[in-house]
Scaffold this motif. Structure first.
Motif, short mmCIF file in Angstrom:
data_model
loop_
_atom_site.label_atom_id
_atom_site.label_comp_id
_atom_site.label_asym_id
_atom_site.label_seq_id
_atom_site.Cartn_x
_atom_site.Cartn_y
_atom_site.Cartn_z
N PHE A 70 0.84 -1.20 0.00
CA PHE A 70 0.00 0.00 0.00
C PHE A 70 0.86 1.24 0.00
O PHE A 70 0.50 2.26 -0.55
CB PHE A 70 -0.97 -0.02 1.19
N TYR A 71 2.06 1.11 0.58
CA TYR A 71 2.95 2.24 0.68
C TYR A 71 3.37 2.77 -0.70
O TYR A 71 3.56 3.96 -0.86
CB TYR A 71 4.19 1.81 1.48
N VAL A 72 3.50 1.87 -1.69
CA VAL A 72 3.94 2.34 -3.01
C VAL A 72 2.77 2.76 -3.91
O VAL A 72 3.00 3.25 -5.01
CB VAL A 72 4.82 1.30 -3.76
N VAL A 73 1.52 2.56 -3.44
CA VAL A 73 0.41 3.06 -4.25
C VAL A 73 -0.41 4.15 -3.58
O VAL A 73 -0.95 5.02 -4.25
CB VAL A 73 -0.58 1.95 -4.71
N VAL A 74 -0.50 4.11 -2.22
CA VAL A 74 -1.40 5.07 -1.56
C VAL A 74 -0.90 6.52 -1.66
O VAL A 74 -1.62 7.38 -2.17
CB VAL A 74 -1.70 4.65 -0.10
N PRO A 75 0.36 6.83 -1.23
CA PRO A 75 0.79 8.23 -1.39
C PRO A 75 0.76 8.71 -2.85
O PRO A 75 0.25 9.79 -3.11
CB PRO A 75 2.21 8.24 -0.80
N PRO A 76 1.26 7.91 -3.84
CA PRO A 76 1.17 8.38 -5.22
C PRO A 76 -0.26 8.65 -5.68
O PRO A 76 -0.50 9.51 -6.52
CB PRO A 76 1.80 7.24 -6.04
N MET A 77 -1.23 7.89 -5.12
CA MET A 77 -2.62 8.12 -5.52
C MET A 77 -3.18 9.37 -4.84
O MET A 77 -3.89 10.16 -5.45
CB MET A 77 -3.47 6.91 -5.13
N LEU A 78 -2.81 9.56 -3.55
CA LEU A 78 -3.41 10.67 -2.78
C LEU A 78 -2.76 12.03 -3.04
O LEU A 78 -3.43 13.06 -2.93
CB LEU A 78 -3.37 10.35 -1.29
N ASN A 79 -1.45 12.05 -3.35
CA ASN A 79 -0.77 13.34 -3.53
C ASN A 79 -1.45 14.26 -4.54
O ASN A 79 -1.73 15.42 -4.23
CB ASN A 79 0.71 13.14 -3.91
N PRO A 80 -1.74 13.77 -5.76
CA PRO A 80 -2.41 14.68 -6.71
C PRO A 80 -3.78 15.11 -6.22
O PRO A 80 -4.21 16.23 -6.49
CB PRO A 80 -2.53 13.87 -8.00
N ILE A 81 -4.46 14.23 -5.47
CA ILE A 81 -5.79 14.57 -4.97
C ILE A 81 -5.67 15.69 -3.93
O ILE A 81 -6.38 16.70 -3.99
CB ILE A 81 -6.50 13.33 -4.37
N VAL A 82 -4.70 15.53 -2.99
CA VAL A 82 -4.51 16.54 -1.95
C VAL A 82 -4.23 17.90 -2.58
O VAL A 82 -4.87 18.90 -2.26
CB VAL A 82 -3.34 16.15 -1.01
N TYR A 83 -3.27 17.92 -3.53
CA TYR A 83 -2.92 19.20 -4.14
C TYR A 83 -4.01 19.70 -5.08
O TYR A 83 -4.29 20.89 -5.15
CB TYR A 83 -1.58 19.09 -4.88
N GLY A 84 -4.63 18.76 -5.79
CA GLY A 84 -5.69 19.15 -6.73
C GLY A 84 -6.90 19.73 -6.02
O GLY A 84 -7.44 20.76 -6.41
N VAL A 85 -7.29 19.09 -4.91
CA VAL A 85 -8.49 19.53 -4.20
C VAL A 85 -8.21 20.81 -3.43
O VAL A 85 -9.05 21.69 -3.33
CB VAL A 85 -8.99 18.41 -3.25
N ARG A 86 -6.99 20.92 -2.89
CA ARG A 86 -6.70 22.06 -2.01
C ARG A 86 -6.16 23.29 -2.73
O ARG A 86 -6.09 24.36 -2.14
CB ARG A 86 -5.71 21.62 -0.92
N THR A 87 -5.73 23.14 -3.97
CA THR A 87 -5.12 24.27 -4.67
C THR A 87 -6.05 24.75 -5.79
O THR A 87 -6.23 24.05 -6.79
CB THR A 87 -3.74 23.90 -5.25
N ARG A 88 -6.60 25.93 -5.61
CA ARG A 88 -7.61 26.46 -6.54
C ARG A 88 -7.06 26.56 -7.97
O ARG A 88 -7.71 26.14 -8.92
CB ARG A 88 -8.08 27.84 -6.06
N GLN A 89 -5.82 27.09 -8.11
CA GLN A 89 -5.24 27.26 -9.45
C GLN A 89 -5.23 25.94 -10.21
O GLN A 89 -5.60 25.88 -11.38
CB GLN A 89 -3.79 27.78 -9.37
N ILE A 90 -4.80 24.87 -9.51
CA ILE A 90 -4.70 23.56 -10.17
C ILE A 90 -6.11 23.08 -10.53
O ILE A 90 -6.35 22.62 -11.64
CB ILE A 90 -3.96 22.54 -9.28
N ARG A 91 -7.04 23.20 -9.57
CA ARG A 91 -8.43 22.77 -9.82
C ARG A 91 -8.98 23.44 -11.07
O ARG A 91 -9.53 22.78 -11.95
CB ARG A 91 -9.31 23.17 -8.63
#
Length: 312
Positions: free
Chosen positions: A284-305
């Motif tokens: 899970f360690y090699v798939v969970v952070p790579p899956m969540l990182n773009p979501i965290v930044y995508g959801v939290r950063t208006r410019q990216i959204r």
């Protein structure tokens, strides 16, 4: 006789390793493969969309987003170095991996991991300057500085992880080649040797401390300075946007270091942690952070959204 000794050495390496998957959970392999496959697909999609968005949008060519690009590239490499082989093991398509293929996989995983750790430090430094020295931000974080940070991260990764290949090559394996794992990992491979592996264990501890350990300390210092800077200000000089991105960065840091340290310590000192728990965590360690990182930044950063929506 030198020819004899080289023959002897190569003879003590198995031609290939057999990856068992998750020991004790063989019957559930197909079920386990479903979330792994879905998370890997999500990681590929999320990071690719993030990369394309940042590369195409000129307004996003700022240091923070360039570091985010580096992070996304690392995430893609980390999951791709492991997951395809893991899935082929879980689906019983191919459980073999050659000795050199195994070392190459191990090197790739740790190389990317150490590079990603360095990028998280660079991002903490970026936040520190954005909040505590906003007027000099563009003067300090120039294109050439960003390039140098990238190059230094890669050189450091290479120097820390390259010796591990030789540490595994020098060990005799006496025909042991069945590995209770879904991918090749330094201590996992070393445990198959029929010789003393204390050098490997201590090298692993030292490498872990010199990379992720020092990086985590550097990040902690950056954030102590950031919070001190914020409390010391009579009026909030830092923009809410800069503070908001700190939240995303802290989320990503927690997701990256927490399982890494846990897995690292459990592998070396946790004799009571069941094997299947360790191996499942490692997957899970090699798939969970790579899956969540773009979501965290995508959801939290208006410019990216906004730009992602525009792109789609």
């Amino acid at each position: 006789h030198p020819a004899m000794s080289t023959l002897n050495l190569s003879g003590s390496h198995p031609a290939f390793f057999i990856l068992v998957g998750i020991p004790g959970m063989e019957k559930s392999h197909t079920w386990i493969s479903i979330p792994v496959c879905m998370m890997y697909s999500a990681a590929l999609l999320g990071n690719s969309v993030l990369l394309v968005t940042i590369v195409k949008e000129r307004s996003l060519h700022e240091p923070m987003y360039i570091f985010l690009c580096m992070l996304a590239s690392c995430d893609l490499l980390l999951s791709t170095a492991t997951v395809p082989k893991t899935l082929s093991v879980l689906w019983s398509l191919s459980t073999q991996i050659s000795f050199s293929g195994c070392l190459a996989q191990m090197f790739s995983i740790y190389f990317v991991f150490v590079a990603e750790s360095a990028i998280l430090v660079a991002m903490a430094f970026d936040r520190y300057i954005a909040i505590c020295n906003p007027l000099r931000y563009t003067a300090i974080l120039t294109r050439s500085v960003m390039g140098k940070v990238g190059v230094v991260a890669l050189i450091r990764s290479f120097c820390i992880m390259f010796p591990a290949i030789f540490l595994l090559k020098r060990l005799p394996y006496c025909g042991h080649n069945v590995m209770p794992h879904t991918y090749c990992e330094h201590i996992g491979v070393a445990r198959l040797a029929c010789a003393d592996i204390s050098v490997n264990i201590w090298y692993g501890v030292a490498a872990g401390f010199l990379s992720a350990g020092l990086d985590a300390i550097s990040i902690a210092i950056s954030y102590v300075l950031i919070f001190r800077c914020l409390w010391g200000l009579p009026s909030p000089r830092a923009s809410p946007k800069a503070l908001h991105t700190c939240g995303s960065h802290l989320c990503v840091i927690a997701m990256f270091y927490t399982p890494a340290f846990f897995s690292f310590l459990a592998h070396r000192f946790g004799q009571h942690v069941p094997r299947h728990v360790l191996i499942s965590l490692a997957n899970f360690y090699v798939v969970v952070p790579p899956m969540l990182n773009p979501i965290v930044y995508g959801v939290r950063t208006r410019q990216i959204r906004e730009h992602v929506a525009h792109l789609l």
